[in-house]
Design a protein around this motif. Structure first.
Motif, PDB file in Angstrom:
ATOM      1  N   ASP A 540      -9.628  30.922   4.356  1.00 24.50           N
ATOM      2  CA  ASP A 540     -10.875  30.161   4.259  1.00 24.50           C
ATOM      3  C   ASP A 540     -12.077  31.095   4.095  1.00 24.50           C
ATOM      4  OD1 ASP A 540     -12.122  27.764   3.991  1.00 24.50           O
ATOM      5  OD2 ASP A 540     -12.436  27.426   6.128  1.00 24.50           O
ATOM      6  N   ASP A 576     -16.043  23.678  -1.083  1.00 29.60           N
ATOM      7  CA  ASP A 576     -15.928  24.197   0.274  1.00 29.60           C
ATOM      8  C   ASP A 576     -17.205  23.958   1.068  1.00 29.60           C
ATOM      9  OD1 ASP A 576     -14.357  25.924   2.231  1.00 29.60           O
ATOM     10  OD2 ASP A 576     -16.200  27.101   2.029  1.00 29.60           O
ATOM     11  N   LEU A 579     -17.265  20.425   2.159  1.00 29.81           N
ATOM     12  CA  LEU A 579     -16.280  20.229   3.220  1.00 29.81           C
ATOM     13  C   LEU A 579     -16.804  20.731   4.558  1.00 29.81           C
ATOM     14  CD1 LEU A 579     -12.791  21.063   1.664  1.00 29.81           C
ATOM     15  CD2 LEU A 579     -13.406  19.011   2.936  1.00 29.81           C
ATOM     16  N   ARG A 580     -17.418  21.922   4.530  1.00 32.07           N
ATOM     17  CA  ARG A 580     -17.933  22.495   5.773  1.00 32.07           C
ATOM     18  C   ARG A 580     -19.040  21.628   6.360  1.00 32.07           C
ATOM     19  NH1 ARG A 580     -16.565  28.001   6.495  1.00 32.07           N
ATOM     20  NH2 ARG A 580     -15.623  29.007   4.676  1.00 32.07           N
ATOM     21  N   ARG A 582     -19.315  18.494   6.006  1.00 33.17           N
ATOM     22  CA  ARG A 582     -18.813  17.137   6.280  1.00 33.17           C
ATOM     23  C   ARG A 582     -19.696  16.101   5.597  1.00 33.17           C
ATOM     24  NH1 ARG A 582     -14.040  16.023   8.164  1.00 33.17           N
ATOM     25  NH2 ARG A 582     -14.774  14.423   9.625  1.00 33.17           N
ATOM     26  N   LEU A 608      -5.478  21.515  -0.119  1.00 27.69           N
ATOM     27  CA  LEU A 608      -6.631  20.817   0.457  1.00 27.69           C
ATOM     28  C   LEU A 608      -6.435  19.313   0.402  1.00 27.69           C
ATOM     29  CD1 LEU A 608      -9.725  22.800  -0.925  1.00 27.69           C
ATOM     30  CD2 LEU A 608      -8.748  22.884   1.364  1.00 27.69           C
ATOM     31  N   THR A 611      -4.404  18.124   3.245  1.00 26.56           N
ATOM     32  CA  THR A 611      -4.820  18.405   4.624  1.00 26.56           C
ATOM     33  C   THR A 611      -6.263  18.024   4.931  1.00 26.56           C
ATOM     34  OG1 THR A 611      -5.360  20.687   3.974  1.00 26.56           O
ATOM     35  CG2 THR A 611      -3.152  20.280   4.873  1.00 26.56           C
ATOM     36  N   ARG A 612      -7.199  18.381   4.062  1.00 28.49           N
ATOM     37  CA  ARG A 612      -8.615  18.280   4.426  1.00 28.49           C
ATOM     38  C   ARG A 612      -9.417  17.303   3.588  1.00 28.49           C
ATOM     39  NH1 ARG A 612     -10.903  24.218   4.344  1.00 28.49           N
ATOM     40  NH2 ARG A 612     -12.775  23.080   4.997  1.00 28.49           N
ATOM     41  N   PRO A 648      -9.729  10.898   9.471  1.00 33.11           N
ATOM     42  CA  PRO A 648     -10.570  12.065   9.748  1.00 33.11           C
ATOM     43  C   PRO A 648     -12.001  11.942   9.227  1.00 33.11           C
ATOM     44  CG  PRO A 648      -8.968  12.542   8.019  1.00 33.11           C
ATOM     45  CD  PRO A 648      -8.587  11.222   8.582  1.00 33.11           C
ATOM     46  N   TRP A 649     -12.253  10.997   8.316  1.00 27.38           N
ATOM     47  CA  TRP A 649     -13.609  10.855   7.776  1.00 27.38           C
ATOM     48  C   TRP A 649     -14.316   9.623   8.331  1.00 27.38           C
ATOM     49  CZ3 TRP A 649     -15.881  14.603   4.946  1.00 27.38           C
ATOM     50  CH2 TRP A 649     -15.044  15.623   4.475  1.00 27.38           C
ATOM     51  N   GLN A 802     -17.891  26.412  14.379  1.00 22.80           N
ATOM     52  CA  GLN A 802     -16.631  25.781  13.985  1.00 22.80           C
ATOM     53  C   GLN A 802     -15.460  26.756  14.074  1.00 22.80           C
ATOM     54  OE1 GLN A 802     -17.860  24.385  10.165  1.00 22.80           O
ATOM     55  NE2 GLN A 802     -18.463  22.356  10.905  1.00 22.80           N
TER      56      GLN A 802
END
Length: 829
Positions: A540, A576, A579-580, A582, A608, A611-612, A648-649, A802
């Motif tokens: 990451d 990214d 994503l960081r 949010r 990604l 998972t994310r 998760p969101w 984080q």
């Protein structure tokens, strides 16, 4: 030795570059280093310099212990079945040669160890007197042996090689006396040497059997293999003071087209044998036939192959003659009764033999007359009945190549690769029953693919197109390396039949060497680059890859396609960042634009997604809600966000829901307050809180009134950014938020105060800059700089917190992140 020198040592040796090898002693430093400048270096207890060492030191070495040699620009060591073995970096060298690299440790016999050092040196200029060829002329004219002209070294003497195997039918025992790896002729210091490879029946120079040492060959020497049959006189041809035009033979010249009846033919050898094959040890060697003559040294001439069969034939003919010549009536009747049928039988047999060979005679005649097209048809028809007829296959192959290869060469030189492929396909059809021809056509197919690839790239020195050329280069080299010696022989055979092929043959081999060099340097670099990208993305840390790409661009100037990697990196950084933060809206917008073109980023994007990244269902729900919000359908938008209640969101969707409820409520209250006291202040405050990208409908609904208060709005924006700058200066003067604050097990007053300063500074500057953007007003550079600094610090603090998710209690981590603020917290307010 520098890394660049080590790298260079692995590159294909060329005419402009040669290498020196030094063996630096580790076990016995007093012995001094060994310098190797020749292509072949013998190791044995009686070989120099080992023969000059104390007997105790070399006691564990065998007489024929090992050989170090260069092959295709790489250095190898081969153990020759020594008693105490050879090792490289502690690993034993067994049946096959082992490649040596710079700084490898070489062990001999368990007592001697050396450090290998490989350094580049200037190539030696070619001078007059250089050996051009070595000719072996048969010592006897009555054995039907052909002279052998060797123009490329090393040359392996082997009963499996066509040079000697061709005599197996006429002299089976004499051929079987020769070993599979009998001896080899190689160059040392520009002079030819012969070395016996431990053959059963020996190698002789001047009648003396060779021991473990190689012996130099000179003009007039008599060289024999395995007895008195294969005995030759050596003659050498060297370069003159004025260099003549040389004919480069590249195959076994099969002589005239009369099928082998001309005993004056000469065998030309120009495709060098491979040291890798010469020094391989057969895991299950074939037992050679023992030649008593070689052991006893007799010079007997070979007699009839089978005297008993000869005697039977003589008796039969004699008795048959008596039967016909006798005067006795009974005998005459008996002769008439049995002799005539016997004679008829002989006539039938003779006729059968004659007509059985008629197809072969016809084929030879067609080839001799140059009617190659007809010869190809006749050969294929004949082979449908007898597919194993070696003579017909050879004649058919010769005719096929001479008939069609010039046309194929012309198409290839003109760049007509489709036409060349069509010619090959037609040749395969006309030789469908000729396995030998099919094998050679496969070689032509490989050359066509090689030359087409090189032309498409732009030549041998063209850039290596990353993620486009690697697989093609590997496929071409893999096919060649699967049987390099076999390919060399096949191509040499083609060149012997069609001399025009020599040019494209030489060009293909040059291109092959270039691809081998590219594989060792550039393809290896691409593999390392892919590994670095995967590692950094896995950790990451994508921001570190920009420096990595710059390093590779500088170090490997012929590596093309790095711009695609840079573009993928730019897209990944945007993804990214969302994503960081949010930030679901910017993230989905980034996903719509993202199209990764390179394998490392495609692979990471797949990970990604698993998972994310938000699921397709969440993406569709958010898009529908966002579209309704943009169109002013607030209730539908709020209902859509409420549908994202799990996963998760869900927290991000809840934050967006609260923000939109606040905006909707404030807009209703603003409409009710129109014309009242402080309406302009409330209008500008509401306008400043809007997101130009998300709250499009509300921006349009209020922008007309805002323009009426433009000057006042700009003053408010100026006030906001000034206040943000003051808060930012105060935050920095107090030292910011350090690691000790982030690691606290609670929320101290210092952390809370600093977090409030940073959060308020970010909120103020974002509102002020938002007004400037909404009004399309010019922004001073100093305010842009202040916004960038505050945003960068807030992102740094959030990312640093984080990264402590394994250390801090989840509730505490969430509380600290909320105090720091950021885009999601801004929206939550």
């Amino acid at each position: 030795m520098s890394a660049d020198e080590v790298f260079s040592a692995e590159i294909q040796a060329t005419a402009e570059q040669e290498f020196t090898v030094r063996l630096k002693p580790k076990s016995h430093p007093e012995l001094g280093e060994i310098l190797i400048e020749e292509n072949l270096f013998p190791i044995g207890r009686n070989e120099p310099p080992f023969g000059s060492y104390d007997r105790e030191i070399v006691a564990e070495l065998s007489r024929r212990h090992a050989r170090i040699f260069w092959e295709g620009g790489a250095l190898y060591v081969a153990d020759l079945g020594s008693k105490n073995g050879t090792t490289v970096n502690g690993g034993a060298v067994h049946d096959k040669p082992c490649r040596l690299y710079d700084r490898d440790e070489l062990g001999l016999g368990g007592t001697l160890t050396y450090r290998v050092q490989i350094t580049a040196r200037a190539a030696k200029p070619r001078r007059a007197g250089t050996l051009l060829s070595l000719t072996l002329t048969p010592a006897r004219d009555d054995l039907g042996l052909q002279p052998i002209v060797i123009a490329r070294f090393p040359f392996l003497i082997s009963k499996a090689d066509e040079v000697f195997a061709r005599y197996k039918e006429a002299s089976p025992h004499q051929v079987n006396y020769v070993s599979r790896r009998h001896a080899h002729i190689f160059l040392k210091g520009g002079a030819p040497f012969v070395e016996d490879l431990g053959s059963t029946n020996g190698t002789f120079v001047g009648g003396v059997r060779l021991d473990e040492h190689a012996v130099e060959l000179r003009d007039g020497d008599v060289l024999g293999f395995a007895g008195s049959h294969f005995v030759y006189t050596v003659s050498l041809e060297r370069e003159l003071e004025t260099e003549p035009t040389l004919t480069k033979f590249s195959a076994l010249a099969e002589g005239a087209v009369d099928g082998g009846d001309n005993a004056d033919r000469t065998t030309f050898i120009a495709a060098a044998d491979s040291f890798l094959d010469i020094f391989c040890i057969d895991p299950a060697p074939v037992q050679d036939e023992l030649n008593n003559e070689a052991v006893q040294g007799r010079d007997d001439h070979p007699g009839p192959a089978n005297p008993r069969e000869q005697r039977r034939a003589v008796i039969f003919l004699r008795e048959l003659g008596k039967a016909f010549a006798g005067s006795d009536g009974g005998a005459a009747k008996l002769a008439m009764r049995w002799g005539i049928p016997a004679l008829a039988l002989l006539v039938v047999i003779a006729a059968g033999v004659y007509f059985a060979g008629s197809g072969e005679r016809e084929l030879k005649g067609l080839v001799a007359d140059g009617d190659y097209a007809r010869a190809v048809t006749v050969a294929d028809e004949y082979l449908t009945r007898d597919p194993d007829d070696a003579t017909v296959k050879a004649l058919g192959t010769e005719a096929l190549l001479k008939a069609r290869l010039p046309e194929w060469l012309g198409s290839l030189k003109a760049g007509g690769f489709d036409r060349a492929a069509a010619i090959l396909a037609d040749m395969k059809t006309h030789a469908s029953h000729n396995a030998d021809a099919q094998a050679l056509l496969g070689e032509l197919e490989w050359i066509g693919a090689l030359e087409q690839f090189m032309l498409a790239r732009g030549g041998a020195d063209a850039p290596i197109r990353i993620y486009a050329d690697e697989d093609k280069i590997k496929a071409l080299l893999q096919r060649w390396n699967a049987d390099a010696k076999g390919h060399q022989r096949a191509l040499a055979q083609i060149a012997a039949q069609v001399p025009e092929f020599k040019e494209i043959h030489a060009e293909a081999l040059t291109d092959l060497r270039k691809l081998e060099s590219d594989e060792s340097v550039y393809l290896a670099a691409v593999e390392r680059l892919n590994a670095s990208i995967a590692t950094e993305l896995g950790k990451d840390q994508p921001e570190t890859l920009d420096a990595v790409l710059n390093e590779y661009a500088e170090k490997y100037p012929r590596l093309a396609g790095l711009d695609r990697l840079r573009e993928d990196l730019r897209q990944y950084l945007a993804l990214d960042s969302a994503l960081r933060a949010r930030a679901l809206g910017p993230l989905i917008a980034a996903l719509e634009k993202t199209r990764f073109a390179t394998p490392p980023f495609q692979d990471q994007f797949g990970k990604l997604g698993a998972t994310r990244l938000p699921s397709p269902e969440v993406v569709n729900q958010y898009r529908a809600a966002s579209r309704a919000w943009h169109e002013g359908n607030a209730e539908q938008a709020l209902a859509g966000l409420q549908g994202i209640a799990t996963g998760p969101w869900a927290d991000v969707a809840a934050s967006q829901l609260e923000h939109k409820k606040v905006v909707q409520q404030q807009f209703k209250e603003l409409q009710q307050a129109r014309g009242g006291k402080d309406y302009d202040e409330r209008l500008l405050a509401f306008y400043a809180s809007l997101d130009a990208d998300e709250d499009v409908w509300f921006v349009r609904a209020t922008e007309t009134e805002v323009r009426a208060y433009r000057d006042k709005a700009l003053a408010r924006a100026h006030e906001l950014v000034n206040r943000a700058q003051a808060l930012w200066r105060q935050y920095r003067d107090r030292g910011g938020i350090g690691g000790e604050h982030r690691l606290e097990s609670g929320i101290s007053g210092a952390f809370r105060a600093q977090a409030r300063l940073l959060s308020d500074a970010q909120a103020e500057v974002q509102q002020g800059m938002r007004i400037y953007k909404l009004l399309n007003a010019d922004v001073a550079a100093q305010w842009t700089k202040v916004e960038d600094e505050i945003t960068a610090e807030a992102e740094l603090q959030r990312r640093s917190l984080q990264e402590l998710h394994m250390v801090l209690e989840p509730g505490l981590l969430k509380a600290k992140l909320a105090l720091i603020g950021g885009r999601s917290d801004e929206e939550r307010k």
